[in-house]
Write an enzyme that holds these catalytic residues in place. Structure first.
Site, PDB file in Angstrom:
ATOM      1  N   GLY A   1      37.108  57.286  42.269  1.00 38.52           N
ATOM      2  CA  GLY A   1      36.349  56.595  41.243  1.00 38.52           C
ATOM      3  C   GLY A   1      35.513  55.471  41.827  1.00 38.52           C
ATOM      4  N   ALA A   2      34.605  54.966  40.990  1.00 38.78           N
ATOM      5  CA  ALA A   2      33.781  53.816  41.383  1.00 38.78           C
ATOM      6  C   ALA A   2      33.793  52.824  40.238  1.00 38.78           C
ATOM      7  CB  ALA A   2      32.357  54.257  41.716  1.00 38.78           C
ATOM      8  N   GLY A   3      35.020  52.526  39.776  1.00 37.80           N
ATOM      9  CA  GLY A   3      35.192  51.587  38.681  1.00 37.80           C
ATOM     10  C   GLY A   3      35.250  50.161  39.168  1.00 37.80           C
TER      11      GLY A   3
ATOM     12  N   LYS B   1      54.767  40.494  42.943  1.00 40.07           N
ATOM     13  CA  LYS B   1      53.748  40.745  41.920  1.00 40.07           C
ATOM     14  C   LYS B   1      54.376  41.290  40.648  1.00 40.07           C
ATOM     15  CE  LYS B   1      49.410  43.065  40.870  1.00 40.07           C
ATOM     16  NZ  LYS B   1      48.281  43.908  41.349  1.00 40.07           N
TER      17      LYS B   1
ATOM     18  N   VAL C   1      37.856  47.818  40.322  1.00 42.73           N
ATOM     19  CA  VAL C   1      38.482  47.458  41.595  1.00 42.73           C
ATOM     20  C   VAL C   1      38.068  48.425  42.703  1.00 42.73           C
ATOM     21  CG1 VAL C   1      40.681  47.185  42.798  1.00 42.73           C
ATOM     22  CG2 VAL C   1      40.423  46.320  40.466  1.00 42.73           C
ATOM     23  N   GLY C   2      38.128  49.741  42.437  1.00 43.38           N
ATOM     24  CA  GLY C   2      37.720  50.708  43.457  1.00 43.38           C
ATOM     25  C   GLY C   2      36.273  50.546  43.864  1.00 43.38           C
TER      26      GLY C   2
ATOM     27  N   GLU D   1      49.274  50.069  30.206  1.00 40.04           N
ATOM     28  CA  GLU D   1      50.242  50.427  31.244  1.00 40.04           C
ATOM     29  C   GLU D   1      51.651  49.957  30.896  1.00 40.04           C
ATOM     30  OE1 GLU D   1      47.890  50.685  35.395  1.00 40.04           O
ATOM     31  OE2 GLU D   1      48.062  48.641  34.620  1.00 40.04           O
TER      32      GLU D   1
ATOM     33  N   ASN E   1      49.264  48.727  39.423  1.00 41.46           N
ATOM     34  CA  ASN E   1      50.265  47.766  38.963  1.00 41.46           C
ATOM     35  C   ASN E   1      51.652  48.409  38.949  1.00 41.46           C
ATOM     36  OD1 ASN E   1      48.568  45.535  38.478  1.00 41.46           O
ATOM     37  ND2 ASN E   1      47.935  46.380  36.517  1.00 41.46           N
TER      38      ASN E   1
END
Length: 306
Positions: free
Chosen positions: A7-9, A186, A11-12, A268, A102
């Site tokens: 993907g190219a969202g 985290k 974060v990516g 999530e 996450n």
């Protein structure tokens, strides 16, 4: 280094874009419509650390093949099964998979699909969003990517990945020797913030102003106890930092889980809160708050589906 980004969202797109900008051979696995948009306008990054408009390589699922050194996986946890299916043609014996999802529940699924030796530990502290025009907006000074071997402190592939990321601007990417500890830290923080903000349907500051700081601190302590029983005790400095965060009446901090629920999107919750609930139960610890939060998440999913 040949890197494939799923993907190219937000974060990516940001991490892969900075890596491509630094000279690595980066390919984005995208759907045909996103491939056409990237071909026409390039990958557009807007960041306090410098904007970029980059021509990028793309590939669609039907043309995907092996030969990648690194796969960066930054999807939502509820898309993991589809991501695994999409990535199978790309993964061979040389490929390292770096997931920055996450929680921790994704590791078992990736191990089962590709073998534990292929799967690194990873986490990202980056706040970004993708707008309606496909532009990636990096929103603040959070720009940290951590990765590591889950069964060793160092390896040649970690050094190669670190070297590829070293020239990136607007990104601090580090190979860390204790990635499992970092991932648990985290989760302790995120699980506390997510459960608190989702159950109360309010950001941290509003919860504190309503008298909820002891509730948030009790959640933090419970998650820290769970982590310690898993072999990952929380450092005192870490606990002090997050007790302060969860005591701040001016804090506007709200989790993406809360934003997704309030916007009527998938969340999530099952993957973060569900994982914590099951781990607490297995450790013989109290799960009441987690049961309520999961019921809330599931009720919202039923409402969204309807």
């Amino acid at each position: 280094m040949r890197c494939l980004v799923l993907g190219a969202g937000a974060v990516g797109g940001y991490v892969g874009g900075r890596l491509a900008e630094a000279g690595a051979e980066v390919t984005f696995l995208v759907r045909p419509a996103r491939a056409a948009a990237l071909a026409a306008r390039g990958l557009r990054l807007r960041s306090p650390f410098g904007d970029a408009d980059l021509p990028v390589r793309t590939v669609t699922a039907e043309a995907l093949g092996p030969g990648h050194d690194l796969v960066l996986l930054a999807c939502k946890a509820y898309d993991l099964d589809a991501a695994i299916a999409a990535l199978r043609p790309a993964v061979d014996g040389r490929t390292a998979i770096l997931p920055v999802l996450n929680g921790l529940s994704h590791l078992a699924a990736l191990d089962a699909a590709f073998g534990r030796a292929a799967v690194l530990g990873g986490l990202a502290k980056i706040q970004a969003r993708l707008d309606e025009e496909g532009v990636v907006h990096h929103l603040n000074d959070w720009r940290w990517l951590g990765f590591g071997e889950r069964d060793a402190a160092d390896s040649p592939r970690l050094r190669a990945i670190a070297a590829a990321f070293a020239p990136c601007r607007g990104l601090v990417a580090e190979a860390v020797p204790d990635i499992a500890q970092r991932m648990w830290e985290k989760l302790v923080h995120l699980g506390t913030a997510a459960l608190g903000t989702v159950l109360m349907r309010a950001p941290v500051g509003a919860i504190v102003r309503a008298g909820g700081a002891p509730f948030l601190h009790a959640l933090l302590d419970r998650h820290a106890t769970l982590a310690a029983r898993q072999g990952h005790p929380m450092p005192e400095a870490f606990l002090a930092e997050y007790r302060a965060l969860f005591s701040d009446p001016a804090s506007a901090y709200a989790t993406s889980m809360l934003r997704d629920i309030e916007a009527g999107r998938r969340s999530e919750g099952e993957h973060v809160l569900g994982f914590l609930r099951e781990a607490l139960a297995a450790a013989g610890m109290e799960t009441g708050w987690h049961d309520l939060a999961l019921l809330h998440v599931r009720a919202q999913e039923q409402r969204r589906a309807g």
